[in-house]
Scaffold this motif. Structure first.
Motif, PDB file in Angstrom:
ATOM      1  N   LEU A   1      63.763  61.910  84.206  1.00  0.00           N
ATOM      2  CA  LEU A   1      63.228  60.191  83.351  1.00  0.00           C
ATOM      3  C   LEU A   1      62.678  59.811  84.367  1.00  0.00           C
ATOM      4  N   HIS A   2      61.350  59.290  84.500  1.00  0.00           N
ATOM      5  CA  HIS A   2      60.352  58.065  85.529  1.00  0.00           C
ATOM      6  C   HIS A   2      59.061  57.375  84.649  1.00  0.00           C
TER       7      HIS A   2
ATOM      8  N   PRO B   1      69.542  63.981  87.145  1.00  0.00           N
ATOM      9  CA  PRO B   1      69.170  63.930  89.200  1.00  0.00           C
ATOM     10  C   PRO B   1      67.756  62.414  88.422  1.00  0.00           C
ATOM     11  N   MET B   2      68.569  60.977  88.989  1.00  0.00           N
ATOM     12  CA  MET B   2      68.118  60.082  88.627  1.00  0.00           C
ATOM     13  C   MET B   2      66.937  59.543  89.809  1.00  0.00           C
ATOM     14  N   HIS B   3      65.994  59.448  89.651  1.00  0.00           N
ATOM     15  CA  HIS B   3      64.258  59.088  89.652  1.00  0.00           C
ATOM     16  C   HIS B   3      64.572  57.254  89.906  1.00  0.00           C
TER      17      HIS B   3
ATOM     18  N   VAL C   1      65.640  71.852  78.545  1.00  0.00           N
ATOM     19  CA  VAL C   1      65.398  70.507  80.043  1.00  0.00           C
ATOM     20  C   VAL C   1      65.094  69.453  78.195  1.00  0.00           C
ATOM     21  N   ILE C   2      65.020  68.008  79.139  1.00  0.00           N
ATOM     22  CA  ILE C   2      64.666  66.953  78.445  1.00  0.00           C
ATOM     23  C   ILE C   2      64.384  66.098  79.781  1.00  0.00           C
TER      24      ILE C   2
ATOM     25  N   LEU D   1      59.504  64.154  76.175  1.00  0.00           N
ATOM     26  CA  LEU D   1      59.387  62.919  76.034  1.00  0.00           C
ATOM     27  C   LEU D   1      58.481  61.562  76.161  1.00  0.00           C
ATOM     28  N   ARG D   2      57.137  62.990  75.265  1.00  0.00           N
ATOM     29  CA  ARG D   2      55.972  62.212  75.489  1.00  0.00           C
ATOM     30  C   ARG D   2      55.351  62.244  74.011  1.00  0.00           C
ATOM     31  N   ASP D   3      53.918  61.623  74.336  1.00  0.00           N
ATOM     32  CA  ASP D   3      52.817  61.312  73.272  1.00  0.00           C
ATOM     33  C   ASP D   3      51.782  62.647  73.044  1.00  0.00           C
ATOM     34  N   SER D   4      51.691  63.099  74.225  1.00  0.00           N
ATOM     35  CA  SER D   4      50.820  63.805  74.332  1.00  0.00           C
ATOM     36  C   SER D   4      51.128  64.844  75.826  1.00  0.00           C
TER      37      SER D   4
END
Length: 359
Positions: free
Chosen positions: A206-207, A237-239, A277-278, A298-301
Protein backbone atom coordinates in the motif's frame (compact mmCIF):
# COMPACT_ATOMS: atom_id res chain seq x y z
CA UNK A 1 19.24 6.08 -33.55
CA UNK A 2 22.77 5.34 -32.33
CA UNK A 3 23.05 7.64 -29.29
CA UNK A 4 20.38 7.00 -26.69
CA UNK A 5 19.61 8.17 -23.18
CA UNK A 6 17.66 5.72 -21.00
CA UNK A 7 15.94 7.34 -18.03
CA UNK A 8 15.22 5.67 -14.69
CA UNK A 9 13.97 7.52 -11.66
CA UNK A 10 12.04 5.25 -9.33
CA UNK A 11 11.71 1.60 -8.39
CA UNK A 12 9.10 0.69 -11.05
CA UNK A 13 11.43 1.99 -13.77
CA UNK A 14 14.32 -0.33 -13.02
CA UNK A 15 12.44 -3.52 -13.93
CA UNK A 16 11.48 -1.89 -17.24
CA UNK A 17 14.88 -0.54 -18.30
CA UNK A 18 16.92 -3.60 -17.28
CA UNK A 19 15.75 -5.80 -20.18
CA UNK A 20 16.27 -2.94 -22.66
CA UNK A 21 19.88 -2.51 -21.57
CA UNK A 22 20.48 -6.27 -21.79
CA UNK A 23 18.92 -6.32 -25.27
CA UNK A 24 21.17 -3.44 -26.41
CA UNK A 25 24.24 -5.35 -25.23
CA UNK A 26 23.14 -8.46 -27.15
CA UNK A 27 22.36 -6.38 -30.25
CA UNK A 28 25.77 -4.71 -30.14
CA UNK A 29 27.57 -8.08 -30.16
CA UNK A 30 26.71 -8.54 -33.85
CA UNK A 31 25.63 -5.09 -35.06
CA UNK A 32 27.71 -3.30 -37.67
CA UNK A 33 26.59 -0.03 -36.11
CA UNK A 34 26.29 -0.49 -32.35
CA UNK A 35 23.93 1.53 -30.18
CA UNK A 36 25.61 3.86 -27.70
CA UNK A 37 23.59 4.55 -24.58
CA UNK A 38 23.74 6.39 -21.30
CA UNK A 39 21.77 5.15 -18.30
CA UNK A 40 20.63 8.20 -16.38
CA UNK A 41 19.27 7.78 -12.86
CA UNK A 42 17.44 10.92 -11.79
CA UNK A 43 17.64 10.00 -8.11
CA UNK A 44 13.89 10.43 -7.62
CA UNK A 45 14.01 7.29 -5.45
CA UNK A 46 17.15 7.52 -3.34
CA UNK A 47 16.52 4.96 -0.58
CA UNK A 48 18.91 2.00 -1.05
CA UNK A 49 16.15 -0.61 -0.88
CA UNK A 50 14.05 1.43 -3.34
CA UNK A 51 16.88 2.06 -5.77
CA UNK A 52 20.48 0.86 -5.54
CA UNK A 53 19.71 -2.78 -4.74
CA UNK A 54 17.84 -3.07 -8.03
CA UNK A 55 20.91 -2.37 -10.14
CA UNK A 56 22.73 -5.26 -8.50
CA UNK A 57 19.79 -7.66 -8.43
CA UNK A 58 18.78 -7.07 -12.05
CA UNK A 59 22.36 -7.05 -13.37
CA UNK A 60 21.98 -3.48 -14.56
CA UNK A 61 25.24 -1.53 -14.92
CA UNK A 62 25.76 1.42 -12.61
CA UNK A 63 24.23 4.58 -14.08
CA UNK A 64 26.48 6.75 -16.21
CA UNK A 65 24.90 9.77 -14.53
CA UNK A 66 22.94 10.21 -11.30
CA UNK A 67 21.13 13.53 -11.26
CA UNK A 68 20.67 13.18 -7.50
CA UNK A 69 17.42 15.13 -7.20
CA UNK A 70 16.36 13.49 -3.92
CA UNK A 71 13.17 14.28 -2.06
CA UNK A 72 10.81 17.21 -2.45
CA UNK A 73 7.38 18.11 -3.76
CA UNK A 74 6.33 17.02 -7.24
CA UNK A 75 7.17 20.50 -8.52
CA UNK A 76 10.56 20.60 -6.79
CA UNK A 77 11.55 17.22 -8.17
CA UNK A 78 10.31 18.12 -11.66
CA UNK A 79 12.28 21.37 -11.70
CA UNK A 80 15.51 19.78 -10.46
CA UNK A 81 15.26 16.91 -12.94
CA UNK A 82 14.67 19.28 -15.86
CA UNK A 83 17.57 21.56 -14.96
CA UNK A 84 20.04 18.73 -14.44
CA UNK A 85 18.94 16.67 -17.42
CA UNK A 86 19.20 19.73 -19.65
CA UNK A 87 22.89 19.98 -18.73
CA UNK A 88 23.38 16.27 -19.39
CA UNK A 89 21.83 16.57 -22.87
CA UNK A 90 24.06 19.47 -23.80
CA UNK A 91 27.12 17.47 -22.77
CA UNK A 92 26.40 14.52 -25.08
CA UNK A 93 23.65 15.38 -27.58
CA UNK A 94 21.70 12.11 -27.72
CA UNK A 95 19.42 11.38 -30.69
CA UNK A 96 16.75 9.63 -28.64
CA UNK A 97 15.54 9.76 -25.03
CA UNK A 98 13.80 6.59 -23.79
CA UNK A 99 11.46 7.12 -20.87
CA UNK A 100 9.48 4.35 -19.19
CA UNK A 101 6.31 4.21 -17.14
CA UNK A 102 4.67 7.18 -15.48
CA UNK A 103 6.80 8.62 -12.68
CA UNK A 104 7.81 12.29 -12.34
CA UNK A 105 11.17 11.58 -14.01
CA UNK A 106 9.39 10.26 -17.11
CA UNK A 107 7.45 13.48 -17.65
CA UNK A 108 10.29 15.84 -16.70
CA UNK A 109 12.89 14.22 -18.95
CA UNK A 110 10.52 13.91 -21.91
CA UNK A 111 9.74 17.65 -21.76
CA UNK A 112 13.41 18.55 -21.45
CA UNK A 113 14.45 16.28 -24.30
CA UNK A 114 11.84 17.68 -26.67
CA UNK A 115 12.84 21.27 -25.92
CA UNK A 116 16.44 20.34 -26.68
CA UNK A 117 15.46 18.81 -30.03
CA UNK A 118 15.83 15.18 -28.90
CA UNK A 119 13.26 12.60 -30.00
CA UNK A 120 11.32 10.85 -27.22
CA UNK A 121 10.29 7.19 -27.03
CA UNK A 122 7.80 6.20 -24.33
CA UNK A 123 7.93 2.59 -23.18
CA UNK A 124 4.49 1.72 -21.79
CA UNK A 125 2.88 4.60 -23.68
CA UNK A 126 -0.86 4.98 -24.06
CA UNK A 127 -2.08 3.47 -20.80
CA UNK A 128 -4.77 5.41 -18.91
CA UNK A 129 -6.65 5.03 -15.64
CA UNK A 130 -9.05 7.91 -16.26
CA UNK A 131 -8.28 9.20 -12.75
CA UNK A 132 -6.64 12.61 -12.99
CA UNK A 133 -6.30 12.83 -9.21
CA UNK A 134 -3.34 10.45 -9.59
CA UNK A 135 -0.03 12.22 -10.35
CA UNK A 136 0.91 9.28 -12.57
CA UNK A 137 -2.07 9.94 -14.84
CA UNK A 138 -0.95 13.52 -15.41
CA UNK A 139 2.57 12.28 -16.12
CA UNK A 140 1.21 9.84 -18.72
CA UNK A 141 -0.95 12.46 -20.41
CA UNK A 142 1.84 15.04 -20.65
CA UNK A 143 4.46 12.54 -21.80
CA UNK A 144 2.25 11.00 -24.47
CA UNK A 145 1.29 14.44 -25.78
CA UNK A 146 4.88 15.07 -26.92
CA UNK A 147 6.20 11.54 -27.53
CA UNK A 148 7.59 10.65 -30.97
CA UNK A 149 7.53 6.84 -30.67
CA UNK A 150 5.27 4.72 -28.48
CA UNK A 151 6.09 1.20 -27.31
CA UNK A 152 2.85 -0.26 -26.00
CA UNK A 153 1.83 -3.15 -23.74
CA UNK A 154 -1.71 -3.81 -25.00
CA UNK A 155 -4.27 -3.22 -27.73
CA UNK A 156 -6.15 -1.02 -25.26
CA UNK A 157 -3.15 1.30 -25.10
CA UNK A 158 -2.92 1.27 -28.90
CA UNK A 159 -6.54 2.35 -29.17
CA UNK A 160 -6.07 5.08 -26.56
CA UNK A 161 -3.29 6.57 -28.67
CA UNK A 162 -5.31 6.31 -31.88
CA UNK A 163 -8.21 8.06 -30.15
CA UNK A 164 -5.82 10.88 -29.27
CA UNK A 165 -4.88 11.24 -32.95
CA UNK A 166 -1.43 9.65 -32.94
CA UNK A 167 -0.44 8.14 -36.28
CA UNK A 168 -0.18 4.37 -36.60
CA UNK A 169 3.45 4.56 -37.69
CA UNK A 170 4.40 6.08 -34.32
CA UNK A 171 2.83 3.23 -32.30
CA UNK A 172 4.60 -0.11 -31.84
CA UNK A 173 2.80 -2.88 -29.97
CA UNK A 174 5.71 -4.77 -28.42
CA UNK A 175 4.54 -6.22 -25.09
CA UNK A 176 5.69 -5.55 -21.54
CA UNK A 177 9.30 -5.11 -20.44
CA UNK A 178 8.25 -5.57 -16.79
CA UNK A 179 7.40 -9.14 -17.75
CA UNK A 180 10.78 -9.53 -19.44
CA UNK A 181 12.36 -8.85 -16.04
CA UNK A 182 9.97 -11.18 -14.27
CA UNK A 183 10.47 -14.14 -16.61
CA UNK A 184 14.19 -13.50 -16.92
CA UNK A 185 14.70 -13.71 -13.16
CA UNK A 186 12.41 -16.57 -12.11
CA UNK A 187 15.36 -18.93 -11.70
CA UNK A 188 17.27 -16.35 -9.64
CA UNK A 189 14.59 -15.64 -7.02
CA UNK A 190 15.70 -15.56 -3.38
CA UNK A 191 13.72 -16.89 -0.44
CA UNK A 192 13.25 -14.02 2.06
CA UNK A 193 13.22 -16.67 4.83
CA UNK A 194 10.34 -15.20 6.80
CA UNK A 195 8.92 -18.48 8.13
CA UNK A 196 5.80 -18.25 5.98
CA UNK A 197 4.13 -21.43 4.70
CA UNK A 198 4.07 -21.54 0.91
CA UNK A 199 0.59 -21.07 -0.50
CA UNK A 200 -0.84 -20.14 2.91
CA UNK A 201 -0.10 -16.40 3.16
CA UNK A 202 -0.96 -13.19 1.33
CA UNK A 203 1.28 -10.32 0.25
CA UNK A 204 0.12 -6.71 0.64
CA UNK A 205 1.53 -3.41 -0.63
CA UNK A 206 0.00 0.00 0.00
CA UNK A 207 1.29 3.45 -0.85
CA UNK A 208 -1.43 5.52 -2.53
CA UNK A 209 -2.80 8.55 -0.64
CA UNK A 210 -6.38 7.27 -0.90
CA UNK A 211 -5.38 4.24 1.18
CA UNK A 212 -2.63 5.40 3.52
CA UNK A 213 -2.84 9.16 4.13
CA UNK A 214 -5.97 9.06 6.31
CA UNK A 215 -5.29 7.29 9.60
CA UNK A 216 -8.86 6.05 10.09
CA UNK A 217 -9.06 4.63 6.58
CA UNK A 218 -5.76 2.79 6.96
CA UNK A 219 -6.70 1.51 10.40
CA UNK A 220 -10.10 0.28 9.20
CA UNK A 221 -8.55 -1.50 6.23
CA UNK A 222 -5.83 -3.25 8.23
CA UNK A 223 -8.33 -4.19 10.94
CA UNK A 224 -10.75 -5.77 8.48
CA UNK A 225 -7.99 -7.74 6.76
CA UNK A 226 -6.49 -8.86 10.07
CA UNK A 227 -9.87 -10.06 11.36
CA UNK A 228 -11.04 -11.83 8.20
CA UNK A 229 -8.12 -13.88 6.90
CA UNK A 230 -8.64 -16.70 9.41
CA UNK A 231 -5.30 -18.30 10.28
CA UNK A 232 -3.40 -16.93 7.28
CA UNK A 233 -0.60 -14.40 7.57
CA UNK A 234 -0.20 -11.25 5.47
CA UNK A 235 3.33 -10.24 4.46
CA UNK A 236 3.34 -6.43 4.41
CA UNK A 237 6.56 -4.86 3.00
CA UNK A 238 5.87 -1.31 4.09
CA UNK A 239 6.51 1.71 1.88
CA UNK A 240 8.13 4.62 3.81
CA UNK A 241 5.04 6.76 3.14
CA UNK A 242 2.80 4.10 4.65
CA UNK A 243 5.04 3.52 7.67
CA UNK A 244 4.72 7.14 8.78
CA UNK A 245 0.97 6.77 9.11
CA UNK A 246 1.09 3.18 10.40
CA UNK A 247 3.35 4.18 13.30
CA UNK A 248 0.76 6.74 14.39
CA UNK A 249 -1.95 4.05 14.58
CA UNK A 250 -0.13 2.46 17.53
CA UNK A 251 -1.96 -0.81 16.89
CA UNK A 252 -0.87 -4.44 16.80
CA UNK A 253 -2.28 -6.59 13.99
CA UNK A 254 -1.26 -10.13 14.86
CA UNK A 255 -1.77 -11.58 11.37
CA UNK A 256 0.46 -9.01 9.64
CA UNK A 257 4.15 -9.72 9.06
CA UNK A 258 5.65 -6.27 8.59
CA UNK A 259 8.98 -5.64 6.86
CA UNK A 260 10.62 -2.73 5.10
CA UNK A 261 10.72 -2.50 1.28
CA UNK A 262 12.01 -5.80 -0.08
CA UNK A 263 14.62 -6.33 -2.80
CA UNK A 264 13.14 -7.40 -6.13
CA UNK A 265 14.24 -11.05 -6.13
CA UNK A 266 12.92 -11.63 -2.59
CA UNK A 267 9.68 -9.76 -3.28
CA UNK A 268 8.84 -11.73 -6.43
CA UNK A 269 9.68 -14.96 -4.59
CA UNK A 270 7.17 -13.96 -1.91
CA UNK A 271 4.47 -13.22 -4.50
CA UNK A 272 5.12 -16.41 -6.48
CA UNK A 273 4.60 -18.59 -3.41
CA UNK A 274 1.66 -16.65 -1.93
CA UNK A 275 -2.03 -17.51 -2.13
CA UNK A 276 -2.92 -13.97 -3.19
CA UNK A 277 -1.96 -10.30 -3.26
CA UNK A 278 -3.61 -7.13 -1.96
CA UNK A 279 -2.18 -3.99 -3.55
CA UNK A 280 -2.77 -0.48 -4.85
CA UNK A 281 0.13 -0.76 -7.30
CA UNK A 282 -0.30 -1.07 -11.05
CA UNK A 283 2.84 -3.00 -11.90
CA UNK A 284 2.26 -5.74 -9.34
CA UNK A 285 -1.05 -6.57 -11.02
CA UNK A 286 0.92 -7.39 -14.17
CA UNK A 287 3.29 -9.68 -12.30
CA UNK A 288 0.48 -11.51 -10.49
CA UNK A 289 -1.32 -12.00 -13.81
CA UNK A 290 1.68 -13.72 -15.37
CA UNK A 291 2.37 -15.76 -12.22
CA UNK A 292 -1.31 -16.79 -11.97
CA UNK A 293 -1.68 -15.35 -8.46
CA UNK A 294 -5.05 -13.85 -7.38
CA UNK A 295 -4.81 -10.07 -6.97
CA UNK A 296 -7.06 -7.48 -5.30
CA UNK A 297 -6.47 -3.86 -6.34
CA UNK A 298 -7.54 -1.27 -3.76
CA UNK A 299 -8.31 1.43 -6.32
CA UNK A 300 -11.38 2.62 -8.19
CA UNK A 301 -9.80 2.24 -11.64
CA UNK A 302 -6.76 0.79 -13.36
CA UNK A 303 -4.55 1.82 -16.25
CA UNK A 304 -3.95 -1.88 -16.88
CA UNK A 305 -7.45 -3.22 -17.66
CA UNK A 306 -6.05 -6.34 -19.31
CA UNK A 307 -5.02 -7.57 -15.85
CA UNK A 308 -8.75 -7.64 -15.01
CA UNK A 309 -10.32 -8.70 -18.32
CA UNK A 310 -7.65 -11.32 -19.09
CA UNK A 311 -5.60 -11.78 -15.92
CA UNK A 312 -6.09 -12.57 -12.23
CA UNK A 313 -6.77 -9.04 -10.98
CA UNK A 314 -10.00 -7.58 -9.55
CA UNK A 315 -10.76 -3.92 -8.78
CA UNK A 316 -11.92 -3.72 -5.15
CA UNK A 317 -12.23 0.06 -4.73
CA UNK A 318 -11.00 2.27 -1.89
CA UNK A 319 -13.74 1.65 0.68
CA UNK A 320 -12.15 -0.74 3.21
CA UNK A 321 -15.41 -2.74 3.60
CA UNK A 322 -15.31 -3.67 -0.10
CA UNK A 323 -12.51 -6.13 0.50
CA UNK A 324 -14.58 -8.60 2.55
CA UNK A 325 -16.31 -10.50 -0.31
CA UNK A 326 -13.03 -10.67 -2.22
CA UNK A 327 -11.23 -12.17 0.78
CA UNK A 328 -14.04 -14.69 1.13
CA UNK A 329 -13.78 -15.62 -2.55
CA UNK A 330 -10.01 -16.09 -2.22
CA UNK A 331 -10.11 -18.09 1.00
CA UNK A 332 -12.85 -20.36 -0.34
CA UNK A 333 -10.83 -21.18 -3.46
CA UNK A 334 -13.31 -19.53 -5.82
CA UNK A 335 -10.95 -17.04 -7.51
CA UNK A 336 -11.08 -16.79 -11.29
CA UNK A 337 -8.43 -18.38 -13.50
CA UNK A 338 -6.53 -15.84 -15.59
CA UNK A 339 -4.57 -15.98 -18.82
CA UNK A 340 -1.47 -14.12 -20.02
CA UNK A 341 -1.99 -11.10 -22.32
CA UNK A 342 -0.64 -11.08 -25.85
CA UNK A 343 3.13 -10.51 -26.25
CA UNK A 344 3.81 -10.71 -22.51
CA UNK A 345 6.38 -13.34 -23.40
CA UNK A 346 9.76 -12.07 -22.21
CA UNK A 347 10.86 -10.86 -25.67
CA UNK A 348 9.61 -7.26 -25.52
CA UNK A 349 12.99 -5.56 -25.05
CA UNK A 350 14.42 -7.43 -28.04
CA UNK A 351 11.55 -6.11 -30.18
CA UNK A 352 12.09 -2.55 -28.90
CA UNK A 353 15.83 -2.58 -29.69
CA UNK A 354 15.25 -3.98 -33.17
CA UNK A 355 12.78 -1.16 -33.88
CA UNK A 356 15.07 1.53 -32.44
CA UNK A 357 17.99 0.31 -34.56
CA UNK A 358 15.92 0.98 -37.69
CA UNK A 359 14.37 4.33 -36.79
Amino acid sequence: MNKIDIIAGARPNFMKIGPIIHAIHRFNETASTPIEYRLIHTGQHYDKKMSEDFFEQLNIPEPHINLGVGSGTQAEQTGKIMLRYEEAIQDWKPELCIVVGDVTSTMACSITAKKEGVKVAHVEGGIRSGDESMPEEINRMVTDAITDFFFTTSEVANQNLKDLGHADEKVFFVGNTMIDSLLGNLERLKDPELELTKGKYLVMTLHRPSNVDAMKNLGDLLGLINENIKDHKVLFPMHPRTKKMYDQLNMNYDQLVITGPMPYLEFIHAIKHSMGVITDSGGITEETTVLGIPCMTLRDSTERPETVTIGTNEIVGTNPKNILPYLEKLLSGQWKKGEIPELWDGQTAKRIVQIISKL
